[in-house]
Design a protein around this motif. Structure first.
Motif, mmCIF file in Angstrom:
data_model
loop_
_atom_site.group_PDB
_atom_site.id
_atom_site.type_symbol
_atom_site.label_atom_id
_atom_site.label_comp_id
_atom_site.label_asym_id
_atom_site.label_seq_id
_atom_site.Cartn_x
_atom_site.Cartn_y
_atom_site.Cartn_z
ATOM 1 N N GLY A 9 0.821 -1.204 0.000
ATOM 2 C CA GLY A 9 0.000 0.000 0.000
ATOM 3 C C GLY A 9 0.857 1.257 0.000
ATOM 4 N N GLY A 10 0.193 2.398 -0.236
ATOM 5 C CA GLY A 10 0.924 3.654 -0.229
ATOM 6 C C GLY A 10 0.082 4.815 -0.660
ATOM 7 N N LEU A 11 0.756 5.947 -0.845
ATOM 8 C CA LEU A 11 0.116 7.189 -1.270
ATOM 9 C C LEU A 11 0.573 7.503 -2.683
ATOM 10 C CD1 LEU A 11 -1.363 9.907 -0.747
ATOM 11 C CD2 LEU A 11 0.781 10.736 0.258
ATOM 12 N N LEU A 12 -0.374 7.787 -3.562
ATOM 13 C CA LEU A 12 -0.011 8.115 -4.926
ATOM 14 C C LEU A 12 -1.079 8.997 -5.552
ATOM 15 C CD1 LEU A 12 -0.524 5.045 -7.287
ATOM 16 C CD2 LEU A 12 -1.583 5.249 -5.051
ATOM 17 N N TRP A 36 -9.900 -10.037 -2.422
ATOM 18 C CA TRP A 36 -9.503 -8.718 -1.928
ATOM 19 C C TRP A 36 -10.774 -7.917 -1.652
ATOM 20 C CZ3 TRP A 36 -4.696 -7.081 -0.609
ATOM 21 C CH2 TRP A 36 -3.597 -7.793 -1.101
ATOM 22 N N PHE A 37 -10.788 -7.291 -0.517
ATOM 23 C CA PHE A 37 -11.861 -6.387 -0.128
ATOM 24 C C PHE A 37 -11.242 -5.047 0.258
ATOM 25 C CE2 PHE A 37 -15.713 -9.025 0.298
ATOM 26 C CZ PHE A 37 -15.157 -10.275 0.079
ATOM 27 N N ARG A 38 -12.065 -4.025 0.338
ATOM 28 C CA ARG A 38 -11.566 -2.735 0.789
ATOM 29 C C ARG A 38 -12.615 -2.047 1.649
ATOM 30 N NH1 ARG A 38 -11.471 0.474 -5.061
ATOM 31 N NH2 ARG A 38 -13.740 0.721 -5.291
ATOM 32 N N GLN A 39 -12.132 -1.160 2.497
ATOM 33 C CA GLN A 39 -13.041 -0.424 3.370
ATOM 34 C C GLN A 39 -12.554 1.005 3.503
ATOM 35 O OE1 GLN A 39 -13.727 -2.227 7.221
ATOM 36 N NE2 GLN A 39 -15.657 -1.128 7.460
ATOM 37 N N ALA A 40 -13.398 1.919 3.079
ATOM 38 C CA ALA A 40 -13.112 3.343 3.201
ATOM 39 C C ALA A 40 -13.708 3.861 4.511
ATOM 40 C CB ALA A 40 -13.700 4.099 2.019
ATOM 41 N N SER A 85 -4.648 2.815 -13.212
ATOM 42 C CA SER A 85 -5.582 3.934 -13.402
ATOM 43 C C SER A 85 -6.339 4.238 -12.117
ATOM 44 C CB SER A 85 -6.573 3.606 -14.529
ATOM 45 O OG SER A 85 -5.897 3.326 -15.731
ATOM 46 N N LEU A 86 -5.604 4.365 -11.057
ATOM 47 C CA LEU A 86 -6.231 4.558 -9.751
ATOM 48 C C LEU A 86 -6.951 5.894 -9.660
ATOM 49 C CD1 LEU A 86 -3.471 2.929 -7.607
ATOM 50 C CD2 LEU A 86 -5.901 2.363 -7.469
ATOM 51 N N LYS A 87 -8.038 5.894 -8.902
ATOM 52 C CA LYS A 87 -8.888 7.067 -8.724
ATOM 53 C C LYS A 87 -8.958 7.413 -7.234
ATOM 54 C CE LYS A 87 -11.876 5.384 -12.471
ATOM 55 N NZ LYS A 87 -13.264 4.993 -12.843
ATOM 56 N N PRO A 88 -9.268 8.646 -6.902
ATOM 57 C CA PRO A 88 -9.418 8.993 -5.480
ATOM 58 C C PRO A 88 -10.433 8.110 -4.757
ATOM 59 C CG PRO A 88 -9.287 10.979 -6.799
ATOM 60 C CD PRO A 88 -9.355 9.834 -7.770
ATOM 61 N N GLU A 89 -11.467 7.675 -5.453
ATOM 62 C CA GLU A 89 -12.467 6.822 -4.813
ATOM 63 C C GLU A 89 -11.970 5.405 -4.538
ATOM 64 O OE1 GLU A 89 -12.827 8.681 -7.582
ATOM 65 O OE2 GLU A 89 -14.102 7.666 -9.076
ATOM 66 N N ASP A 90 -10.774 5.079 -4.990
ATOM 67 C CA ASP A 90 -10.159 3.797 -4.639
ATOM 68 C C ASP A 90 -9.469 3.854 -3.276
ATOM 69 O OD1 ASP A 90 -9.184 3.501 -8.068
ATOM 70 O OD2 ASP A 90 -10.817 2.433 -7.074
ATOM 71 N N THR A 91 -9.411 5.027 -2.689
ATOM 72 C CA THR A 91 -8.781 5.181 -1.380
ATOM 73 C C THR A 91 -9.515 4.350 -0.329
ATOM 74 O OG1 THR A 91 -7.964 7.407 -1.862
ATOM 75 C CG2 THR A 91 -8.266 6.830 0.460
ATOM 76 N N ALA A 92 -8.765 3.495 0.351
ATOM 77 C CA ALA A 92 -9.357 2.594 1.354
ATOM 78 C C ALA A 92 -8.248 1.752 1.978
ATOM 79 C CB ALA A 92 -10.391 1.679 0.714
ATOM 80 N N GLY A 115 -4.696 -5.708 6.715
ATOM 81 C CA GLY A 115 -5.024 -4.586 5.837
ATOM 82 C C GLY A 115 -3.821 -3.719 5.503
ATOM 83 N N THR A 116 -3.892 -3.072 4.353
ATOM 84 C CA THR A 116 -2.855 -2.129 3.935
ATOM 85 C C THR A 116 -3.545 -0.903 3.333
ATOM 86 O OG1 THR A 116 -0.809 -1.868 2.654
ATOM 87 C CG2 THR A 116 -2.548 -3.184 1.636
ATOM 88 N N GLN A 117 -3.069 0.276 3.705
ATOM 89 C CA GLN A 117 -3.718 1.511 3.299
ATOM 90 C C GLN A 117 -3.296 1.918 1.895
ATOM 91 O OE1 GLN A 117 -5.964 3.684 5.121
ATOM 92 N NE2 GLN A 117 -6.120 4.650 3.103
ATOM 93 N N VAL A 118 -4.284 2.267 1.085
ATOM 94 C CA VAL A 118 -4.047 2.848 -0.238
ATOM 95 C C VAL A 118 -4.739 4.208 -0.265
ATOM 96 C CG1 VAL A 118 -4.494 2.653 -2.707
ATOM 97 C CG2 VAL A 118 -3.851 0.619 -1.388
ATOM 98 N N THR A 119 -3.965 5.238 -0.555
ATOM 99 C CA THR A 119 -4.503 6.592 -0.627
ATOM 100 C C THR A 119 -4.175 7.190 -1.988
ATOM 101 O OG1 THR A 119 -4.183 6.881 1.757
ATOM 102 C CG2 THR A 119 -4.544 8.867 0.437
ATOM 103 N N VAL A 120 -5.224 7.602 -2.693
ATOM 104 C CA VAL A 120 -5.065 8.164 -4.030
ATOM 105 C C VAL A 120 -5.500 9.628 -3.990
ATOM 106 C CG1 VAL A 120 -5.621 7.929 -6.472
ATOM 107 C CG2 VAL A 120 -5.589 5.899 -5.001
ATOM 108 N N SER A 121 -4.576 10.511 -4.299
ATOM 109 C CA SER A 121 -4.882 11.944 -4.277
ATOM 110 C C SER A 121 -5.275 12.421 -5.665
ATOM 111 C CB SER A 121 -3.683 12.736 -3.770
ATOM 112 O OG SER A 121 -2.588 12.573 -4.653
ATOM 113 N N SER A 122 -6.089 13.458 -5.690
ATOM 114 C CA SER A 122 -6.564 13.987 -6.988
ATOM 115 C C SER A 122 -5.610 15.028 -7.535
ATOM 116 C CB SER A 122 -7.957 14.595 -6.803
ATOM 117 O OG SER A 122 -7.919 15.605 -5.821
#
Length: 122
Positions: A9-12, A36-40, A85-92, A115-122
């Motif tokens: 995971g990471g910030l991108l 794989w599941f995700r939770q925002a 093609s990650l989007k901000p709404e993929d953040t979770a 869990g591992t955090q994924v953060t996608v900035s716009s």
């Protein structure tokens, strides 16, 4: 019993790519469907992708279909999630899970990683 550990995971920025990895312990990895599941924040845990025991069948949520790819290597006890093609709404927080059925419901998965955090900035 199976123990699962996610990494990658990471910030991108939006439009970027990331690959998540899930390492499983034990000699029974190939007996499990992997998902794989995700939770925002403030939202319920949602299905992202699943793969059959052999890896021959894969399943995706509509929101990620065409952008994410799930794969597994039974010899290495590993399941991957390639995210493009990650989007901000993929953040979770993204969770790896091992279960009995390739279901979109978390109820069919018996073992979960931390869990591992994924953060996608716009």
């Amino acid at each position: 019993q199976v123990q699962l550990v996610e990494s990658g995971g990471g910030l991108l920025q939006a439009g970027g790519s990331l690959r998540l990895s899930c390492a499983a312990s034990g000699r029974t990895f190939s007996r499990y469907v992997m998902g794989w599941f995700r939770q925002a924040p403030g939202k319920q845990r949602e299905f992202v992708a699943a793969i059959s025991r052999s890896g021959g069948s894969t399943y995706y949520a509509d929101s990620v279909n065409g952008r994410f790819t799930i794969s597994r290597d039974n010899a290495k006890n590993t399941v991957l999630l390639q995210m493009n093609s990650l989007k901000p709404e993929d953040t979770a927080v993204y969770y790896c899970a091992a279960g009995r059925l390739a279901s979109t419901s978390p109820n069919y998965y018996d073992y979960w990683g931390q869990g591992t955090q994924v953060t996608v900035s716009s």
